[in-house]
Motif scaffolding. Sequence first.
Motif, PDB file in Angstrom:
ATOM      1  N   MET A   1      58.253  64.850  -0.157  1.00 22.30           N
ATOM      2  CA  MET A   1      57.566  63.834  -0.932  1.00 22.30           C
ATOM      3  C   MET A   1      58.269  62.490  -0.735  1.00 22.30           C
ATOM      4  O   MET A   1      59.487  62.398  -0.732  1.00 22.30           O
ATOM      5  N   ALA A   2      57.488  61.446  -0.578  1.00 20.95           N
ATOM      6  CA  ALA A   2      58.047  60.102  -0.413  1.00 20.95           C
ATOM      7  C   ALA A   2      58.672  59.633  -1.719  1.00 20.95           C
ATOM      8  O   ALA A   2      58.252  60.029  -2.803  1.00 20.95           O
ATOM      9  N   ARG A   3      59.672  58.788  -1.591  1.00 20.24           N
ATOM     10  CA  ARG A   3      60.283  58.291  -2.816  1.00 20.24           C
ATOM     11  C   ARG A   3      59.346  57.286  -3.481  1.00 20.24           C
ATOM     12  O   ARG A   3      58.627  56.547  -2.809  1.00 20.24           O
ATOM     13  N   PRO A   4      59.354  57.241  -4.811  1.00 22.90           N
ATOM     14  CA  PRO A   4      58.464  56.343  -5.544  1.00 22.90           C
ATOM     15  C   PRO A   4      58.763  54.873  -5.245  1.00 22.90           C
ATOM     16  O   PRO A   4      59.894  54.495  -4.955  1.00 22.90           O
ATOM     17  N   LEU A   5      57.725  54.069  -5.360  1.00 22.85           N
ATOM     18  CA  LEU A   5      57.807  52.641  -5.107  1.00 22.85           C
ATOM     19  C   LEU A   5      57.335  51.895  -6.347  1.00 22.85           C
ATOM     20  O   LEU A   5      56.228  52.140  -6.847  1.00 22.85           O
ATOM     21  N   VAL A   6      58.179  51.015  -6.864  1.00 20.17           N
ATOM     22  CA  VAL A   6      57.823  50.166  -7.996  1.00 20.17           C
ATOM     23  C   VAL A   6      57.766  48.740  -7.470  1.00 20.17           C
ATOM     24  O   VAL A   6      58.741  48.239  -6.907  1.00 20.17           O
ATOM     25  N   ILE A   7      56.610  48.109  -7.648  1.00 18.16           N
ATOM     26  CA  ILE A   7      56.411  46.751  -7.160  1.00 18.16           C
ATOM     27  C   ILE A   7      56.090  45.848  -8.341  1.00 18.16           C
ATOM     28  O   ILE A   7      55.163  46.120  -9.102  1.00 18.16           O
ATOM     29  N   PHE A  23      50.014  43.238  -3.512  1.00 16.35           N
ATOM     30  CA  PHE A  23      48.886  44.153  -3.702  1.00 16.35           C
ATOM     31  C   PHE A  23      48.627  44.967  -2.439  1.00 16.35           C
ATOM     32  O   PHE A  23      48.318  46.156  -2.516  1.00 16.35           O
ATOM     33  N   THR A  24      48.754  44.342  -1.268  1.00 11.63           N
ATOM     34  CA  THR A  24      48.527  45.039   0.004  1.00 11.63           C
ATOM     35  C   THR A  24      49.556  46.142   0.211  1.00 11.63           C
ATOM     36  O   THR A  24      49.204  47.268   0.587  1.00 11.63           O
ATOM     37  N   VAL A  25      50.811  45.851  -0.041  1.00 11.74           N
ATOM     38  CA  VAL A  25      51.869  46.858   0.115  1.00 11.74           C
ATOM     39  C   VAL A  25      51.651  47.997  -0.882  1.00 11.74           C
ATOM     40  O   VAL A  25      51.752  49.177  -0.529  1.00 11.74           O
ATOM     41  N   ALA A  26      51.331  47.655  -2.123  1.00 11.36           N
ATOM     42  CA  ALA A  26      51.099  48.695  -3.133  1.00 11.36           C
ATOM     43  C   ALA A  26      49.911  49.575  -2.764  1.00 11.36           C
ATOM     44  O   ALA A  26      49.986  50.807  -2.866  1.00 11.36           O
ATOM     45  N   ALA A  27      48.826  48.966  -2.309  1.00 13.16           N
ATOM     46  CA  ALA A  27      47.639  49.746  -1.942  1.00 13.16           C
ATOM     47  C   ALA A  27      47.894  50.613  -0.710  1.00 13.16           C
ATOM     48  O   ALA A  27      47.466  51.773  -0.659  1.00 13.16           O
ATOM     49  N   ALA A  28      48.585  50.069   0.278  1.00 11.90           N
ATOM     50  CA  ALA A  28      48.895  50.844   1.481  1.00 11.90           C
ATOM     51  C   ALA A  28      49.775  52.038   1.138  1.00 11.90           C
ATOM     52  O   ALA A  28      49.555  53.147   1.634  1.00 11.90           O
ATOM     53  N   ALA A  29      50.749  51.822   0.285  1.00  8.49           N
ATOM     54  CA  ALA A  29      51.622  52.925  -0.123  1.00  8.49           C
ATOM     55  C   ALA A  29      50.842  53.972  -0.906  1.00  8.49           C
ATOM     56  O   ALA A  29      50.966  55.173  -0.638  1.00  8.49           O
ATOM     57  N   ALA A  30      50.036  53.530  -1.846  1.00  7.11           N
ATOM     58  CA  ALA A  30      49.246  54.473  -2.651  1.00  7.11           C
ATOM     59  C   ALA A  30      48.297  55.276  -1.768  1.00  7.11           C
ATOM     60  O   ALA A  30      48.174  56.499  -1.920  1.00  7.11           O
ATOM     61  N   ALA A  31      47.645  54.608  -0.829  1.00  5.29           N
ATOM     62  CA  ALA A  31      46.721  55.296   0.076  1.00  5.29           C
ATOM     63  C   ALA A  31      47.445  56.283   0.987  1.00  5.29           C
ATOM     64  O   ALA A  31      46.846  57.250   1.459  1.00  5.29           O
ATOM     65  N   SER A  32      48.732  56.058   1.201  1.00  2.00           N
ATOM     66  CA  SER A  32      49.536  56.956   2.049  1.00  2.00           C
ATOM     67  C   SER A  32      50.162  58.098   1.269  1.00  2.00           C
ATOM     68  O   SER A  32      50.924  58.880   1.835  1.00  2.00           O
ATOM     69  N   VAL A  34      52.254  57.706  -1.361  1.00  2.00           N
ATOM     70  CA  VAL A  34      53.510  57.319  -2.003  1.00  2.00           C
ATOM     71  C   VAL A  34      53.233  57.080  -3.485  1.00  2.00           C
ATOM     72  O   VAL A  34      52.272  56.380  -3.824  1.00  2.00           O
ATOM     73  N   PRO A  35      54.042  57.626  -4.379  1.00  2.00           N
ATOM     74  CA  PRO A  35      53.873  57.308  -5.798  1.00  2.00           C
ATOM     75  C   PRO A  35      54.158  55.827  -6.033  1.00  2.00           C
ATOM     76  O   PRO A  35      55.250  55.343  -5.720  1.00  2.00           O
ATOM     77  N   VAL A  36      53.166  55.098  -6.554  1.00  7.65           N
ATOM     78  CA  VAL A  36      53.272  53.648  -6.709  1.00  7.65           C
ATOM     79  C   VAL A  36      53.065  53.241  -8.156  1.00  7.65           C
ATOM     80  O   VAL A  36      52.168  53.726  -8.832  1.00  7.65           O
ATOM     81  N   SER A  37      53.905  52.315  -8.588  1.00 11.13           N
ATOM     82  CA  SER A  37      53.759  51.666  -9.886  1.00 11.13           C
ATOM     83  C   SER A  37      53.769  50.164  -9.636  1.00 11.13           C
ATOM     84  O   SER A  37      54.759  49.620  -9.156  1.00 11.13           O
ATOM     85  N   LEU A  38      52.646  49.503  -9.932  1.00  6.72           N
ATOM     86  CA  LEU A  38      52.525  48.062  -9.744  1.00  6.72           C
ATOM     87  C   LEU A  38      52.609  47.374 -11.101  1.00  6.72           C
ATOM     88  O   LEU A  38      51.863  47.721 -12.021  1.00  6.72           O
TER      89      LEU A  38
END
Length: 120
Positions: A1-7, A23-32, A34-38
């Motif tokens: 599992m990828a490590r979570p990303l907080v932006i 927003f682009t980085v967060a969306a790309a990570a989420a679509a891949s 990656v657990p994302v918190s924006l």
Amino acid sequence: MARPLVIKVTAGADAPERCNQAFTVAAAAAASGVPVSLWLTGESAWFSLPGRAAEFSLPHATPLNDLLDVILSAGRVTLCTQCAARRDIGPDDVLPGIRIAGAPTFVEEITADDVQALVY
């Protein structure tokens, strides 16, 4: 599992390229997967309101409302408590799926094990 990303995005229409990059980085990570918190802070707080992301335009960039939809469908979006209060934005005003939380929650997220935090 990828490590979570907080932006944390602090820019809005006042700095469109920086805002869109977050927003682009967060969306790309989420679509891949990656657990994302924006986190929407400062001028980006306005994008928590219905229709505001659709008003944002940047040439050659994916529309902000499309990016926000991806993030909301696969990640978490939080509006800063103080930023919301300064703009008279309440919990009933924001888009479905966006929560309002403050610094203690942000600190908890960014200090969790293996989290990568980015600020734009």
